[in-house]
Design a protein around this motif. Structure first.
Motif, PDB file in Angstrom:
ATOM      1  N   PHE A 671       0.844  -1.200   0.000  1.00 15.56           N
ATOM      2  CA  PHE A 671       0.000   0.000   0.000  1.00 15.56           C
ATOM      3  C   PHE A 671       0.874   1.244   0.000  1.00 15.56           C
ATOM      4  O   PHE A 671       1.884   1.320   0.718  1.00 15.56           O
ATOM      5  N   SER A 672       0.503   2.224  -0.801  1.00 17.82           N
ATOM      6  CA  SER A 672       1.234   3.493  -0.834  1.00 17.82           C
ATOM      7  C   SER A 672       0.562   4.539   0.042  1.00 17.82           C
ATOM      8  O   SER A 672       1.212   5.425   0.584  1.00 17.82           O
ATOM      9  N   LEU A 674      -0.882   6.152   3.251  1.00 16.55           N
ATOM     10  CA  LEU A 674      -0.490   5.992   4.659  1.00 16.55           C
ATOM     11  C   LEU A 674      -1.630   5.431   5.503  1.00 16.55           C
ATOM     12  O   LEU A 674      -1.419   4.543   6.336  1.00 16.55           O
ATOM     13  N   GLU A 675      -2.842   5.935   5.276  1.00 22.18           N
ATOM     14  CA  GLU A 675      -3.994   5.459   6.068  1.00 22.18           C
ATOM     15  C   GLU A 675      -4.243   3.975   5.807  1.00 22.18           C
ATOM     16  O   GLU A 675      -4.492   3.195   6.733  1.00 22.18           O
ATOM     17  N   GLU A 676      -4.125   3.567   4.533  1.00 25.12           N
ATOM     18  CA  GLU A 676      -4.347   2.167   4.202  1.00 25.12           C
ATOM     19  C   GLU A 676      -3.252   1.289   4.789  1.00 25.12           C
ATOM     20  O   GLU A 676      -3.491   0.152   5.206  1.00 25.12           O
ATOM     21  N   LYS A 677      -2.022   1.842   4.833  1.00 24.18           N
ATOM     22  CA  LYS A 677      -0.933   1.089   5.464  1.00 24.18           C
ATOM     23  C   LYS A 677      -1.236   0.837   6.943  1.00 24.18           C
ATOM     24  O   LYS A 677      -1.009  -0.265   7.463  1.00 24.18           O
ATOM     25  N   GLU A 678      -1.762   1.863   7.613  1.00 22.67           N
ATOM     26  CA  GLU A 678      -2.079   1.721   9.035  1.00 22.67           C
ATOM     27  C   GLU A 678      -3.192   0.694   9.252  1.00 22.67           C
ATOM     28  O   GLU A 678      -3.162  -0.100  10.187  1.00 22.67           O
ATOM     29  N   ILE A 679      -4.180   0.715   8.367  1.00 22.95           N
ATOM     30  CA  ILE A 679      -5.275  -0.250   8.486  1.00 22.95           C
ATOM     31  C   ILE A 679      -4.755  -1.663   8.250  1.00 22.95           C
ATOM     32  O   ILE A 679      -5.085  -2.607   8.980  1.00 22.95           O
ATOM     33  N   CYS A 680      -3.894  -1.814   7.234  1.00 24.13           N
ATOM     34  CA  CYS A 680      -3.313  -3.126   6.942  1.00 24.13           C
ATOM     35  C   CYS A 680      -2.480  -3.611   8.120  1.00 24.13           C
ATOM     36  O   CYS A 680      -2.541  -4.775   8.507  1.00 24.13           O
ATOM     37  N   LYS A 681      -1.712  -2.687   8.692  1.00 27.49           N
ATOM     38  CA  LYS A 681      -0.889  -3.049   9.851  1.00 27.49           C
ATOM     39  C   LYS A 681      -1.789  -3.498  11.003  1.00 27.49           C
ATOM     40  O   LYS A 681      -1.483  -4.448  11.716  1.00 27.49           O
ATOM     41  N   SER A 682      -2.928  -2.818  11.184  1.00 27.45           N
ATOM     42  CA  SER A 682      -3.869  -3.183  12.247  1.00 27.45           C
ATOM     43  C   SER A 682      -4.444  -4.574  12.007  1.00 27.45           C
ATOM     44  O   SER A 682      -4.605  -5.370  12.938  1.00 27.45           O
ATOM     45  N   LEU A 683      -4.717  -4.879  10.727  1.00 24.49           N
ATOM     46  CA  LEU A 683      -5.306  -6.171  10.414  1.00 24.49           C
ATOM     47  C   LEU A 683      -4.354  -7.333  10.693  1.00 24.49           C
ATOM     48  O   LEU A 683      -4.761  -8.376  11.198  1.00 24.49           O
ATOM     49  N   ILE A 684      -3.066  -7.155  10.358  1.00 25.84           N
ATOM     50  CA  ILE A 684      -2.142  -8.285  10.508  1.00 25.84           C
ATOM     51  C   ILE A 684      -1.409  -8.277  11.841  1.00 25.84           C
ATOM     52  O   ILE A 684      -0.718  -9.240  12.167  1.00 25.84           O
ATOM     53  N   SER A 685      -1.562  -7.195  12.640  1.00 29.04           N
ATOM     54  CA  SER A 685      -0.876  -7.163  13.938  1.00 29.04           C
ATOM     55  C   SER A 685      -1.357  -8.275  14.843  1.00 29.04           C
ATOM     56  O   SER A 685      -0.620  -8.790  15.675  1.00 29.04           O
ATOM     57  N   TRP A 686      -2.565  -8.657  14.676  1.00 29.87           N
ATOM     58  CA  TRP A 686      -3.137  -9.745  15.478  1.00 29.87           C
ATOM     59  C   TRP A 686      -2.398 -11.052  15.239  1.00 29.87           C
ATOM     60  O   TRP A 686      -2.223 -11.866  16.120  1.00 29.87           O
ATOM     61  N   ILE A 687      -1.891 -11.243  13.988  1.00 27.04           N
ATOM     62  CA  ILE A 687      -1.149 -12.458  13.656  1.00 27.04           C
ATOM     63  C   ILE A 687       0.134 -12.525  14.472  1.00 27.04           C
ATOM     64  O   ILE A 687       0.512 -13.574  14.998  1.00 27.04           O
ATOM     65  N   ASN A 688       0.798 -11.380  14.596  1.00 29.35           N
ATOM     66  CA  ASN A 688       2.047 -11.350  15.359  1.00 29.35           C
ATOM     67  C   ASN A 688       1.822 -11.690  16.825  1.00 29.35           C
ATOM     68  O   ASN A 688       2.671 -12.288  17.484  1.00 29.35           O
ATOM     69  N   ASP A 689       0.671 -11.268  17.353  1.00 32.11           N
ATOM     70  CA  ASP A 689       0.362 -11.576  18.757  1.00 32.11           C
ATOM     71  C   ASP A 689       0.151 -13.061  18.960  1.00 32.11           C
ATOM     72  O   ASP A 689       0.309 -13.580  20.064  1.00 32.11           O
ATOM     73  N   GLY A 690      -0.185 -13.770  17.877  1.00 26.34           N
ATOM     74  CA  GLY A 690      -0.454 -15.206  17.985  1.00 26.34           C
ATOM     75  C   GLY A 690      -1.692 -15.499  18.803  1.00 26.34           C
ATOM     76  O   GLY A 690      -1.863 -16.590  19.327  1.00 26.34           O
ATOM     77  N   SER A 691      -2.587 -14.527  18.913  1.00 28.83           N
ATOM     78  CA  SER A 691      -3.771 -14.686  19.760  1.00 28.83           C
ATOM     79  C   SER A 691      -4.978 -14.987  18.901  1.00 28.83           C
ATOM     80  O   SER A 691      -5.080 -14.500  17.783  1.00 28.83           O
ATOM     81  N   HIS A 692      -5.863 -15.801  19.453  1.00 26.16           N
ATOM     82  CA  HIS A 692      -7.117 -16.087  18.745  1.00 26.16           C
ATOM     83  C   HIS A 692      -8.304 -15.554  19.534  1.00 26.16           C
ATOM     84  O   HIS A 692      -9.380 -16.108  19.524  1.00 26.16           O
ATOM     85  N   PHE A 714      -8.822  -4.752   3.068  1.00 23.63           N
ATOM     86  CA  PHE A 714      -8.854  -6.214   3.071  1.00 23.63           C
ATOM     87  C   PHE A 714      -8.903  -6.750   1.636  1.00 23.63           C
ATOM     88  O   PHE A 714      -8.149  -7.654   1.253  1.00 23.63           O
ATOM     89  N   LYS A 715      -9.776  -6.167   0.829  1.00 27.96           N
ATOM     90  CA  LYS A 715      -9.896  -6.592  -0.570  1.00 27.96           C
ATOM     91  C   LYS A 715      -8.616  -6.285  -1.341  1.00 27.96           C
ATOM     92  O   LYS A 715      -8.124  -7.106  -2.126  1.00 27.96           O
ATOM     93  N   ASN A 716      -8.027  -5.100  -1.090  1.00 27.28           N
ATOM     94  CA  ASN A 716      -6.830  -4.690  -1.825  1.00 27.28           C
ATOM     95  C   ASN A 716      -5.614  -5.563  -1.505  1.00 27.28           C
ATOM     96  O   ASN A 716      -4.696  -5.685  -2.317  1.00 27.28           O
ATOM     97  N   ILE A 717      -5.593  -6.154  -0.309  1.00 31.77           N
ATOM     98  CA  ILE A 717      -4.500  -7.076   0.016  1.00 31.77           C
ATOM     99  C   ILE A 717      -4.478  -8.218  -1.001  1.00 31.77           C
ATOM    100  O   ILE A 717      -3.425  -8.606  -1.517  1.00 31.77           O
TER     101      ILE A 717
END
Length: 739
Positions: A671-672, A674-692, A714-717
């Motif tokens: 993503f170029s 900035l707002e979309e980058k932050e949203i994408c980061k928010s979406l995948i940050s949960w993966i790093n936590d390893g939490s369900h 989400f769609k653009n990913i």
């Protein structure tokens, strides 16, 4: 069967509520924990509970069936004690006895099927009759009432509604024998007779006051009600004039010797006996008469005053009254004053029966008021005699008008009468047939009950549960008859020790479910073994491991097959679950069959704290857990804003983790903006936590516009990683485009 279920204003169901309609023989309701499944099962278990006043169950042909519900409450109720109620099933019996019962069951089902057909036919014919009646009301209103309203409206008084007017037309069609006049004659007579303002007056009612007068003159009021004088204690009581005081104190005497007045131990058995002799039966009879007279005096006087004041109020507003209002009102006020004084005297007498009172005489006022009313009625009679002739002419004219109306519309009325007579005759015949079928069903059902009484037993249930436990590897406990009551069970270890307190949660759940399945086949009473029933099962695999999950689903699939084949007294199943794998397993038919006309699927969700339900009819919406996540995305407008972000994260983890060639930064850097980058980061940050689990920050409610922003990223990913085809496939975009 149950046709529909409505839940409203209870638990998570708001004022709009939901309606689960078009229920089939087999019904699957999938919903996450907290979505409202248990409320459904609790309502079906006890629909009369005050928590469900706004909820409703609609039955086929308005015929409720016995409903058996398995949920957490069932598990708790059946394992709170060391013993479990026995389930009666068909026990030891000859083949001939069993075949005879089976034959009668088949005959019973045939009669019930025939009854259902008759009921449906009656419902159809009743609907046809209602439609004919409705149409006739509209037609006759337009072609008769509306046409002649201006000319003959006074003749329609009392029938100026469609229902009343059509009923009157039909009655006049059969009964009216008045002469047939022309319209011109009727209009001419109407102008003369209906324009007259003279009316008949209604006579006034005269209250019956004799009973009140008798009570007013009763000698009980003058009588001093005291105890028996030849008792030793009588002289003291009468000398001190404390008859009423002592009588009142008697109610405070207890079994001990404590005096209620001085609180000392002065009350002896001899004293108590003297009191009983003093206040003898004659005394008590007088007290009873006094109390009855008191109550009746209050009631009768209030009734008479109410009637008289109603007359006064009505006649004050009557410009044509014949009543002498000034005199009537004056005497009425005097009567009320006298009655109030007498009520006060009677009240005192009731409190102190030894007192002698003299009531004021009310006879004179009552007779004066009666005479006023009679004088009024006499004038009304004279007035009515004058106009009776005019009234008779008016009645004759009205009858002639109705005669004219029915004759003018004779063809329409005659056609309607013949048609509805035929329909009504058919309905009456059906009613007789339905009553006869109900009687046969009742008699045959009683024969089946009587036939099974002597061959029922709880032992087959014990054997079946133990066989199932053994076949599925549960070897360390089994069911045995209770040592106290042979119609109850106990759970016992191999060493003979009762096992209830040492069973695991999973073992309790499994054995309770096996018990429930036996209850579905039989009953805890001999009389109800053969009755039809409906099963409601709410999350039967709670606390069970995956092996037992498949066991439970296999057992349920046997029941489902029998329900579909009409080979059971279980007529309907409603199964609720939150477990995707169990739902998929228990609803699976075979590898070739995707849909079944006897099956209906729903998904229950909770949005903004309220439960919503979506019907999928015969299509199973639950294919895999991954597919279910995409269903949540497709139906995000029906899902909670709290959980939708978490659903997107889980899809990203599942898909791109399996793909294995994209790191977190790789996805973010696609993503170029900035707002979309932050949203994408928010979406995948949960993966790093390893939490369900849903993090705390997700409990902040998202506005719809924010959710759509997340969905866009989400769609653009998928688009930026060249996996748009997968996105379109899971979202069903390919089908839309091809369409």
């Amino acid at each position: 069967m149950i046709q529909s279920i409505t839940l409203k204003n209870t638990a998570t169901y708001d004022n709009n509520g939901i309606t689960i309609s078009n229920l089939k023989k087999i019904n699957f309701i999938y919903g996450a924990n907290g979505s409202g499944k248990t409320t459904i099962s609790n309502f079906l278990h006890n629909p009369k509970n005050s928590n469900y006043n706004d909820c409703e169950i609609k039955w086929t042909n308005d015929t409720p069936y016995r409903t058996l519900v398995y949920n957490k409450s069932f598990r708790d109720q059946n394992f709170t004690n060391s013993e479990i109620n026995g389930v009666f099933t068909i026990g030891q019996a000859t083949q001939e006895e069993i075949e005879n019962i089976d034959k009668k069951k088949v005959e019973l089902e045939e009669l019930k099927s025939e009854l259902t057909q008759k009921l449906d036919l009656r419902k159809t014919r009743n609907k046809t009759l209602q439609n004919e009646q409705k149409q006739f009301k509209e037609d006759i209103w337009n072609i008769a009432y509306k046409k002649y309203e201006d000319n003959f409206k006074p003749a329609f008084t009392g029938f100026m509604r469609k229902e009343a007017f059509s009923t009157k037309v039909l009655r006049e069609f059969g009964d009216n024998i008045s002469p047939m006049l022309t319209k011109e004659e009727l209009v001419s007579k109407s102008k003369t007779i209906f324009d007259s303002k003279i009316e008949l007056y209604v006579s006034l009612s005269i209250p019956n006051y004799q009973d009140l007068l008798n009570i007013n003159n009763d000698v009980i009021w003058n009588k001093k009600i005291i105890g028996k004088s030849d008792v030793d204690i009588a002289k003291l009581i009468q000398k001190l004039n404390i008859n009423d005081w002592v009588n009142e104190g008697r109610s405070y005497l207890k079994d001990d010797n404590i005096c209620p007045f001085c609180q000392q131990e002065t009350i002896s058995d001899s004293f108590k006996l003297q009191l009983e002799e003093y206040f003898d039966k004659s005394f008590m009879d007088d007290i009873t008469l006094l109390n009855n007279n008191y109550q009746n005096y209050i009631r009768l006087s209030n009734n008479i005053l109410g009637e008289l004041y109603q007359i006064e109020s009505t006649e004050k507003n009557n410009p044509n009254t014949k009543l002498s209002m000034q005199s009537f009102s004056a005497h009425l006020k005097t009567l009320e004053s006298q009655l109030n004084i007498n009520k006060e005297l009677i009240s005192n007498k009731e409190k102190e029966p030894s007192r002698s009172i003299t009531l004021q005489s009310i006879e004179e006022q009552l007779k004066v008021i009666e005479q006023e009313l009679r004088n009024c009625n006499k004038e009304i009679d004279n007035h009515n005699k004058i106009i009776n002739n005019l009234t008779r002419e008016k009645d004759k004219l009205i009858s002639c008008i109705w005669k004219y109306l029915v004759e003018e519309n004779k063809t329409s009325i005659d056609n309607y009468t013949k048609k509805t007579t035929g329909i009504t005759g058919g309905i009456n015949t059906l009613n007789l047939q339905i009553d006869e079928l109900k009687s046969k069903i009742r008699d045959l059902n009683n024969e089946i009950i009587e036939g099974t009484k002597n061959i029922t037993s709880v032992q087959p249930t014990i054997d079946e549960i133990n066989r199932t436990l053994t076949s599925f590897g549960f070897l360390n406990f089994h069911i045995v008859p209770s040592s106290i009551d042979s119609n109850h069970y106990q759970i016992q270890r191999e060493n003979g020790i009762l096992a209830e307190s040492t069973l695991s949660e999973g073992e309790i759940t499994f054995i309770t479910f096996l018990y429930f399945l036996q209850l579905c086949k039989g009953s805890i009473s001999k009389e109800n073994i053969t009755e039809d029933r409906i099963l409601v099962i709410d999350d039967p695999i709670s606390s069970l491991d995956s092996n037992v999950l498949f066991i439970v689903s296999s057992l349920l699939k046997e029941i489902i097959k029998k329900i579909k084949d009409d080979n059971s007294n279980i007529k309907q199943l409603i199964l609720l679950t939150h477990n995707v794998y169990f739902h998929k397993e228990v609803s699976f038919i075979d590898g070739r069959t995707e849909k079944c006309k006897h099956t209906h699927f729903w998904v229950l969700r909770k949005k903004d704290k309220s439960s919503l339900i979506q019907s999928f009819e015969m299509k199973n919406p639950i294919e895999t857990s991954y597919g279910l996540l995409w269903e949540e995305i497709k139906n995000r407008d029906k899902s909670s804003n709290i959980s939708i972000q978490n659903t997107m994260r889980r899809i990203i983890e599942n898909y791109f983790k399996l793909l294995g060639k994209y790191g977190n930064d790789d996805l973010i850097n696609k993503f170029s903006n900035l707002e979309e980058k932050e949203i994408c980061k928010s979406l995948i940050s949960w993966i790093n936590d390893g939490s369900h689990t849903i993090p705390d920050d997700l409990f902040i409610e998202k506005q719809d516009v924010i959710i759509e922003n997340y969905f866009t990223v989400f769609k653009n990913i998928f688009i930026h990683t060249d996996h748009e085809g997968h996105f379109n496939m899971m979202m069903g975009e390919n089908q839309k485009n091809s369409a």
